[in-house]
Design an enzyme around this catalytic site. Structure first.
Site, PDB file in Angstrom:
ATOM      1  N   ALA A 176      10.412  -4.150   8.862  1.00  0.00           N
ATOM      2  CA  ALA A 176       9.207  -3.968   8.452  1.00  0.00           C
ATOM      3  C   ALA A 176       8.042  -4.606   9.122  1.00  0.00           C
ATOM      4  O   ALA A 176       7.119  -3.757   9.833  1.00  0.00           O
ATOM      5  CB  ALA A 176       9.016  -3.605   7.216  1.00  0.00           C
ATOM      6  N   ALA A 177       8.222  -5.642   8.989  1.00  0.00           N
ATOM      7  CA  ALA A 177       6.884  -6.920   9.370  1.00  0.00           C
ATOM      8  C   ALA A 177       7.050  -6.563  10.358  1.00  0.00           C
ATOM      9  O   ALA A 177       6.048  -5.688  11.481  1.00  0.00           O
ATOM     10  CB  ALA A 177       6.641  -7.961   8.698  1.00  0.00           C
TER      11      ALA A 177
ATOM     12  N   SER B 142      13.408  -0.442  12.530  1.00  0.00           N
ATOM     13  CA  SER B 142      12.389   0.030  11.765  1.00  0.00           C
ATOM     14  C   SER B 142      12.519   1.736  11.175  1.00  0.00           C
ATOM     15  O   SER B 142      12.951   2.124  11.750  1.00  0.00           O
ATOM     16  CB  SER B 142      11.141   1.168  13.097  1.00  0.00           C
ATOM     17  OG  SER B 142      10.275   1.834  12.490  1.00  0.00           O
TER      18      SER B 142
ATOM     19  N   CYS C 116      14.230   0.017   1.846  1.00  0.00           N
ATOM     20  CA  CYS C 116      14.172   0.196   0.750  1.00  0.00           C
ATOM     21  C   CYS C 116      15.081   1.302   0.350  1.00  0.00           C
ATOM     22  O   CYS C 116      15.145   1.780  -1.251  1.00  0.00           O
ATOM     23  CB  CYS C 116      12.896  -0.476  -0.080  1.00  0.00           C
ATOM     24  SG  CYS C 116      12.511  -1.376   0.600  1.00  0.00           S
TER      25      CYS C 116
ATOM     26  N   VAL D 201      17.388 -13.164  19.319  1.00  0.00           N
ATOM     27  CA  VAL D 201      16.837 -14.855  20.317  1.00  0.00           C
ATOM     28  C   VAL D 201      17.260 -15.537  19.740  1.00  0.00           C
ATOM     29  O   VAL D 201      17.656 -16.223  18.514  1.00  0.00           O
ATOM     30  CB  VAL D 201      15.276 -15.279  19.997  1.00  0.00           C
ATOM     31  CG1 VAL D 201      14.176 -15.605  20.194  1.00  0.00           C
ATOM     32  CG2 VAL D 201      14.325 -13.418  19.594  1.00  0.00           C
TER      33      VAL D 201
ATOM     34  N   ASP E  88       9.416 -11.048   5.012  1.00  0.00           N
ATOM     35  CA  ASP E  88      10.326 -11.571   4.322  1.00  0.00           C
ATOM     36  C   ASP E  88      10.700 -13.537   5.186  1.00  0.00           C
ATOM     37  O   ASP E  88      11.504 -13.903   3.988  1.00  0.00           O
ATOM     38  CB  ASP E  88      11.466 -10.970   4.057  1.00  0.00           C
ATOM     39  CG  ASP E  88      11.462  -9.228   3.594  1.00  0.00           C
ATOM     40  OD1 ASP E  88      10.292  -9.345   2.946  1.00  0.00           O
ATOM     41  OD2 ASP E  88      12.498  -8.236   3.101  1.00  0.00           O
TER      42      ASP E  88
ATOM     43  N   TYR F 135      -9.500  11.274 -16.803  1.00  0.00           N
ATOM     44  CA  TYR F 135      -8.874  12.538 -17.313  1.00  0.00           C
ATOM     45  C   TYR F 135      -9.071  14.354 -17.565  1.00  0.00           C
ATOM     46  O   TYR F 135     -10.121  14.244 -16.862  1.00  0.00           O
ATOM     47  CB  TYR F 135      -9.394  11.898 -18.928  1.00  0.00           C
ATOM     48  CG  TYR F 135      -9.439  12.293 -20.235  1.00  0.00           C
ATOM     49  CD1 TYR F 135      -8.061  13.102 -20.688  1.00  0.00           C
ATOM     50  CD2 TYR F 135     -10.154  13.862 -20.914  1.00  0.00           C
ATOM     51  CE1 TYR F 135      -7.569  14.112 -21.145  1.00  0.00           C
ATOM     52  CE2 TYR F 135      -9.466  14.645 -21.727  1.00  0.00           C
ATOM     53  CZ  TYR F 135      -8.646  14.805 -22.010  1.00  0.00           C
ATOM     54  OH  TYR F 135      -8.308  16.008 -23.530  1.00  0.00           O
TER      55      TYR F 135
END
Lengths: 450, 450
Positions: free
Chosen positions: B10-11, B38, B42, B79, B283, B426
């Site tokens: 994600a990040a 990518s 979730c 890495v 994360d 409403y």
């Protein structure tokens, strides 16, 4: 201590309930000129369409239920006059046609609004109706059942006209909308209103713009066609007048209560009128627009409830304030959920802001999660400081959720820079990873920074 | 100028996209140790359950698509080390098992988090799984297809454990949740968590509380039962470890990057680490709780996206800030939509606030409109000044809408007095006349005024 409330739909009944909670010792009398009290006028289109099968379902509380809480509800009682000096009212019992005089210590006006009937020939013909009250609904239902209309003309393309277009479509009645302005939904920006226009056309609603009602023709006392400004004659079996509503202020005016420049009763944030011990709430009174600071008139059911609560509290000895509205509203027409809060770009420009806007089209759930639907979000901020000015959301998706986020952001006077990092709830069944509101705020922020 | 991004879920991918938009001339290389990049982690529970039929649907963009935007995505590249002084990385190609050295001008760490595997006997047996990545999902799916488990034990009753309970139920696999604490969902107040507990029981999920995993027993290399602290032996065909996750910080730590007291990488609001030109997002890093002001760790997909956007912008020469989170989250388990924002009453007390709360149970549409469902809203404010501290919403209804209103109110630092007069949208198909959030805020205001 006796509190009298005039009007028993949204604001009046809410005021009564709140006043009773604030001071249970208060004597409360509510006069309502209709036979029914405490019903949801916003439910009327859905009873017409049959989505709500039983008309009694929109009646929230019966007079007997109020009685149990010590609130005396007198239906079919029409208040004819207010004598401010003697603190007395003249009330006519519409059932017996008799009058009485009664004194009050505190008075709340919740007289509501009524449909505007244009001054043209033929408005009193059979088959020409307005739809604001449950009594009017009953009459319309009866007319439809007994005359089986095949065609209806709705004069006026505002919320009610558009809600009714769907309702008549559900009933299999061909619908023509006639609007004097050059477009539908003037509170929305033109390109957003156009989305709704196109959707109505797709659903076989005929729309005639730039054309006002000139007169209504009848045969044997029943409306059969309308003549419009362009000279065109449009045949029909039924005509609904939905050109707008106006506040019921005649009683107040006669009683010496100040009417504001909007044409509705002038009140302060405590819902006090100019006369001591007399309050007003709901569709009959004006309020403040919290974005522009201007005085405005927002005749909507939720605002009536909020104002009724404040008026009821204060009349019973409380100290509540109603801080104004954002003009938030939503309606459904066919498959579109159409919502607005705050100022449109057009309105913002007129008021001297320097509005910038973005429009994004997004799913309301994660793209891959079943059942997601599209929302088109237009978000408007002031170039000067990023302050959010308004939002419009149209789509088959969760317009209601998006507009409530925008309305809460306006309430908090947030900027697009605040909203682009909002921490909203994400999980695939509920939202894309970034809410359409965050995406719109991010795009707006990028635009303003340039 | 070369920007290297480590991590591509994600990040990392969001940072790459934003950096490219901010400075299209930047050379961008993204290293990802998995084969996929990518994807929406979730979405994993819904692929497991089959609600999303094809696992490729949660893959948002393929490496080739990034390439078209000038972003070089290198999958299966790990890495191994960062040399801050020479501004170089050592990268291992997992496909060829070869190493290379590459220099960077800007570096973003988006190394994510991984499932905690408790140090007990048997965790390496077949049939013991974690579920954080799409690779782990593929393995779990294969295990289910090939071994046809009848029973599963989920260790840990947090969000993931509860989402997976529904997924296994959909697959017809009897589910037992084992939780070391005395209740499920510790971020929620006990009486709210209990509503979810009861719903799980109604859906035939067995819940064992106050009982931690001691070890896992196997037969022929395959897990067959667990032993828990109470001494009980529970038989099973499959074990999912969902006791929590921890940030992947080993690479950062080894490279001299400061780890905060939460155990995640320390960053400022620009997402800068202590080392110049090195950023972190998602994360793997910590953030600020906007209600309490405390440093916190909120490993959620939407926050990772927001942080990635800020890190990417800044690494490309922009000037963006991430102001922190409210800990807003939502999940679905069976028929309940369960959401929280801000502080629970329990957490607020511990932090020295004087929280008061109300809980209201309301329909999410007008009572008479078809399809309305219930939401139970708990709203918490500080007695001192009415400042909203948090909200929890549980029900079959629009918990997502309610919690986003509450989260936006927290973002605007609104009080319950502000919210009781909020102007929300409403109309009967979308809301009761007063939103459950307004009703809750009104009740809270009345309580605080006493």
């Amino acid at each position: 201590m006796r509190l009298i409330i005039i009007g028993g739909v949204a604001a009046g009944t809410k005021a009564a309930a709140k006043a009773h909670r604030t001071n249970p010792d208060l004597e409360i009398i509510l006069y309502q000129d209709e036979a029914e009290v405490s019903y949801s006028a916003c439910g009327l289109p859905y009873i017409l369409s049959g989505i709500i099968p039983n008309r009694d379902e929109i009646v929230i509380r019966k007079p007997e239920e109020f009685k149990r809480d010590g609130i005396n509800v007198e239906t079919q009682h029409y208040v004819e006059s207010i004598d401010y000096k003697s603190m007395q009212l003249t009330v006519k019992d519409l059932k017996t046609d008799t009058r009485k005089t009664i004194s009050y210590d505190r008075l709340i006006l919740a007289t509501g609004a009524r449909a505007i009937v244009p001054p043209v020939k033929g408005v009193n013909l059979q088959g020409v109706v307005t739809l604001r009250s449950i009594e009017e609904l009953d009459r319309l239902k009866y007319t439809i059942d007994s005359t089986k209309p095949k065609k209806v003309i709705i004069i006026g393309a505002g919320y009610i006209g558009l809600e009714l277009s769907e309702a008549f479509h559900e009933l299999g009645i061909a619908t023509t909308l006639v609007e004097k302005l050059d477009r539908i939904l003037p509170r929305f920006d033109p390109e957003m209103a156009q989305l709704v226009h196109d959707h109505l056309i797709e659903n076989n609603v005929e729309i005639i713009l730039n054309d006002g009602l000139v007169n209504i023709n009848g045969i044997n006392g029943r409306a059969c066609s309308i003549e419009i400004e362009s000279g065109r004659l449009v045949e029909t079996d039924l005509i609904v007048l939905a050109i707008g509503i106006k506040p019921n202020i005649e009683l107040a005016k006669k009683g010496g209560i100040t009417i504001g420049e909007t044409g509705a009763i002038k009140v302060n944030t405590k819902m006090e009128t100019n006369l001591e011990h007399i309050y007003a709430a709901g569709d009959c009174c004006e309020t403040i627009d919290r974005v522009s600071g201007e005085i405005t008139w927002v005749p909507l059911g939720d605002i009536a409830n909020l104002q009724g609560r404040v008026a009821g509290d204060n009349a019973a000895g409380g100290n509540a304030h109603f801080p104004g509205t954002l003009g938030t509203s939503i309606f459904k027409t066919f498959d579109l959920n159409v919502a607005i809060t705050g100022l449109s770009e057009t309105a913002a420009k007129k008021l001297g802001f320097t509005p910038k806007s973005v429009t994004v089209k997004k799913n309301d759930k994660a793209r891959y999660y079943p059942g997601g639907k599209e929302v088109i979000v237009k978000l408007i901020a002031d170039k000067k400081n990023g302050q959010l000015l308004g939002g419009q959301v149209i789509g088959q998706g969760a317009s209601d959720k998006m507009i409530d986020i925008a309305a809460t952001a306006l309430l908090g006077a947030l900027t697009c820079y605040d909203m682009e990092n909002a921490d909203l709830a994400y999980s695939p069944p509920f939202s894309p990873v970034l809410s359409p509101m965050i995406v719109a705020a991010g795009a707006l922020s990028s635009m303003l920074k340039k």
